[in-house]
Design a protein around this motif. Structure first.
Motif, mmCIF file in Angstrom:
data_model
loop_
_atom_site.group_PDB
_atom_site.id
_atom_site.type_symbol
_atom_site.label_atom_id
_atom_site.label_comp_id
_atom_site.label_asym_id
_atom_site.label_seq_id
_atom_site.Cartn_x
_atom_site.Cartn_y
_atom_site.Cartn_z
ATOM 1 N N GLN A 136 0.720 -1.361 -0.033
ATOM 2 C CA GLN A 136 0.074 0.130 0.016
ATOM 3 C C GLN A 136 0.956 1.133 0.126
ATOM 4 N N LEU A 137 2.060 1.102 0.860
ATOM 5 C CA LEU A 137 3.110 2.577 0.728
ATOM 6 C C LEU A 137 3.704 2.543 -0.507
ATOM 7 N N GLY A 138 3.780 1.311 -1.362
ATOM 8 C CA GLY A 138 4.319 1.590 -2.686
ATOM 9 C C GLY A 138 5.807 1.257 -2.415
ATOM 10 N N ILE A 139 6.495 0.643 -1.672
ATOM 11 C CA ILE A 139 7.769 0.095 -1.364
ATOM 12 C C ILE A 139 7.907 -0.955 -1.676
ATOM 13 N N GLN A 140 9.082 -1.006 -2.440
ATOM 14 C CA GLN A 140 9.467 -2.300 -2.993
ATOM 15 C C GLN A 140 9.990 -3.482 -1.834
ATOM 16 N N THR A 141 9.584 -4.441 -1.856
ATOM 17 C CA THR A 141 9.773 -5.633 -0.902
ATOM 18 C C THR A 141 10.353 -6.891 -1.498
ATOM 19 N N ILE A 142 11.513 -7.257 -0.860
ATOM 20 C CA ILE A 142 12.238 -8.408 -1.444
ATOM 21 C C ILE A 142 12.234 -9.630 -0.307
ATOM 22 N N ILE A 143 11.927 -10.629 -0.816
ATOM 23 C CA ILE A 143 12.251 -11.776 0.149
ATOM 24 C C ILE A 143 13.388 -12.538 -0.247
ATOM 25 N N LEU A 144 14.128 -13.173 0.626
ATOM 26 C CA LEU A 144 15.055 -13.542 0.063
ATOM 27 C C LEU A 144 14.827 -15.134 -0.130
ATOM 28 N N ALA A 145 15.107 -15.670 -1.265
ATOM 29 C CA ALA A 145 14.744 -17.167 -1.824
ATOM 30 C C ALA A 145 15.460 -18.350 -1.032
ATOM 31 N N ASN A 146 16.492 -17.951 -0.326
ATOM 32 C CA ASN A 146 17.588 -19.107 0.097
ATOM 33 C C ASN A 146 16.462 -19.520 1.533
ATOM 34 N N LEU A 147 15.207 -20.389 1.117
ATOM 35 C CA LEU A 147 14.569 -20.429 2.183
ATOM 36 C C LEU A 147 15.042 -22.108 2.773
ATOM 37 N N PHE A 148 15.837 -22.612 2.099
ATOM 38 C CA PHE A 148 16.229 -24.008 2.317
ATOM 39 C C PHE A 148 18.072 -24.014 2.326
#
Length: 474
Positions: A236-248
């Motif tokens: 909603q705030l328009g901020i780019q969000t990144i989730i690190l993909a090294n989950l395993f």
């Protein structure tokens, strides 16, 4: 401010790319004109009017394709191969569409040579100007200009690993503002003293009172379900969000993000299937397979004649082998044994000299006189070029095993089936029959884990002296 600057850079790049494309067009026109004069075709010249009409066809085609393939998305974190691949796709599809337009508008004086020349020059010009710009921007970021402010959610192992990468890559222009975590471990608190700026619930307040360009989520996967509301708020705030993909914690895994009907999919593979490397491997297999069959056709004819004259039975030996992910196929070889060789295996098992599920005898009584020469020179393997052209094998890859051998594999050994089997691999250039089964499997797994097109080329070149000298062959 940075977003406006990014948009301005995007618009500038768009205009620059079109200008570069027009320059490439005139360069191709000039070179084609010169080549015609050098051929002494004094009565032939290029039709300027028809050729210059093409500019009005090229501009909208290239503009649409460059945007479609993401040429104006941020390339701050892109490698140079990804950038060149964008322009390669644009040029390839563009040339095809341009050829269609030429046919449709009946521009008969425009030659294929000119179109191909324009495509090559355009690709080179676009790639060079973008790579030079990337180097300039990275140099400026190292000096502290044009950086992005990053807030990290998490303080544990993943957050620390990401921080180390950012610190080692100043050219990316990423500056870590701080960390937020609801319950940081004591050791993390100590290591990040003064850098933990709040808890997750404080993010809206932090965003309002500080400049945050990106937020990176670097928490253990068991905590991801707690962040759904946070991600929605950031959206909603328009901020780019990144989730690190090294989950395993997969040592050699390669993650790729794709979409299926709008649903994002994160896939993990044991081998890196970069588009460019993968395409190069496919082209090499088919082009190399065809060329080798043509070049070696006299040797094929001589071998067929020699087998026919020295033994009874078919020239080709067909055997069921296991290919990619367990697929069965008929592998071809020039017959180097007596006709009923398969039926004699049980009676000769006590002579087996290989460890593991592999059956090999140094002085195999089933081999026909000509067969020893065929095996020592690897001529018996040449019909597998047909398997390569059928798509069942590759020029480079682990040797295709027998079904009975695969049934006896340990779990980790099945990883070698995750790539197409090949005519040659690390086993062939490291001693072949002189190494034991365990070492053989380790070499194949090393190939899978570290695959690249460059590795394939090295193996192919190293195979040549091994085959010519008969090193490790029996």
């Amino acid at each position: 401010m940075l977003r406006e600057r990014a948009k301005a850079i995007g618009h500038t790049l768009f205009i620059t790319d079109l200008i570069v494309t027009i320059i490439a067009f005139f360069a191709a026109f000039y070179l084609r004109q010169v080549s015609i004069l050098l051929e002494w075709n004094t009565g032939t010249t290029l039709d300027k009017n028809e050729h210059f009409v093409l500019i009005f066809i090229i501009i909208p085609i290239w503009a649409g394709l460059l945007k479609h393939y993401g040429a104006y998305n941020s390339f701050r974190k892109k490698e140079w191969t990804e950038i060149v691949w964008i322009f390669l796709k644009t040029t390839g599809v563009g040339i095809f569409l341009l050829g269609t337009a030429i046919f449709f508008f009946k521009l008969k004086t425009i030659s294929r040579i000119f179109i191909l020349l324009f495509g090559v020059i355009n690709l080179i010009f676009l790639a060079i100007q973008r790579l030079l710009l990337q180097k300039f921007l990275r140099f400026m970021r190292k000096k502290g200009f044009n950086y992005r402010r990053v807030l990290i959610i998490g303080t544990g192992k993943r957050a620390r690993e990401f921080t180390n990468v950012i610190n080692l890559r100043p050219e990316l222009g990423l500056k870590i503002v701080g960390y937020v975590d609801d319950d940081p471990m004591p050791q993390d608190k100590k290591a990040l003293e003064g850098k933990i700026v709040g808890q997750i619930k404080d993010i809206p307040h932090i965003v309002k009172n500080d400049i945050i360009d990106e937020i990176v989520i670097a928490v253990p996967r068991r905590f991801l379900n707690r962040l759904e509301d946070t991600v929605n708020t950031l959206n909603q705030l328009g901020i780019q969000t990144i989730i690190l993909a090294n989950l395993f914690d997969i040592p050699s895994g390669n993650a790729n993000l794709t979409k299926l009907d709008g649903i994002p999919l994160l896939s993990f593979s044991s081998i890196s299937y970069g588009e460019w490397d993968h395409l190069a491997k496919i082209i090499t297999d088919y082009v190399g397979g065809i060329l080798l069959l043509i070049i070696l056709s006299p040797l094929f004819l001589l071998t067929i004649l020699a087998i026919k004259l020295t033994s009874t039975g078919p020239v080709l030996f067909k055997q069921t082998r296991i290919g990619l992910f367990g697929r069965r196929f008929q592998m071809y070889k020039f017959r180097s044994m007596v006709n009923n060789a398969e039926e004699q295996i049980k009676d000769l098992e006590y002579l087996n000299e290989m460890s593991g599920p592999i059956f090999k005898i140094k002085k195999d009584p089933r081999i026909i006189p000509l067969g020893r020469f065929l095996r020592r020179t690897s001529i018996d393997e040449l019909p597998q070029l047909i398997n390569v052209l059928k798509g069942e094998m590759s020029l480079v890859g682990p040797r295709p095993p027998l079904p009975d051998e695969v049934n006896k594999y340990e779990l980790w050994q099945r990883k070698r089936l995750s790539v197409k089997p090949g005519l040659t691999c690390l086993w062939q250039i490291n001693g072949r029959n002189k190494i034991d089964f365990e070492k053989w499997m380790e070499l194949d797994i090393r190939y899978v884990d570290n695959w690249s097109f460059g590795m394939d080329l090295k193996i192919l070149f190293k195979t040549i002296p091994v085959v010519l000298l008969g090193i490790g062959a029996e």
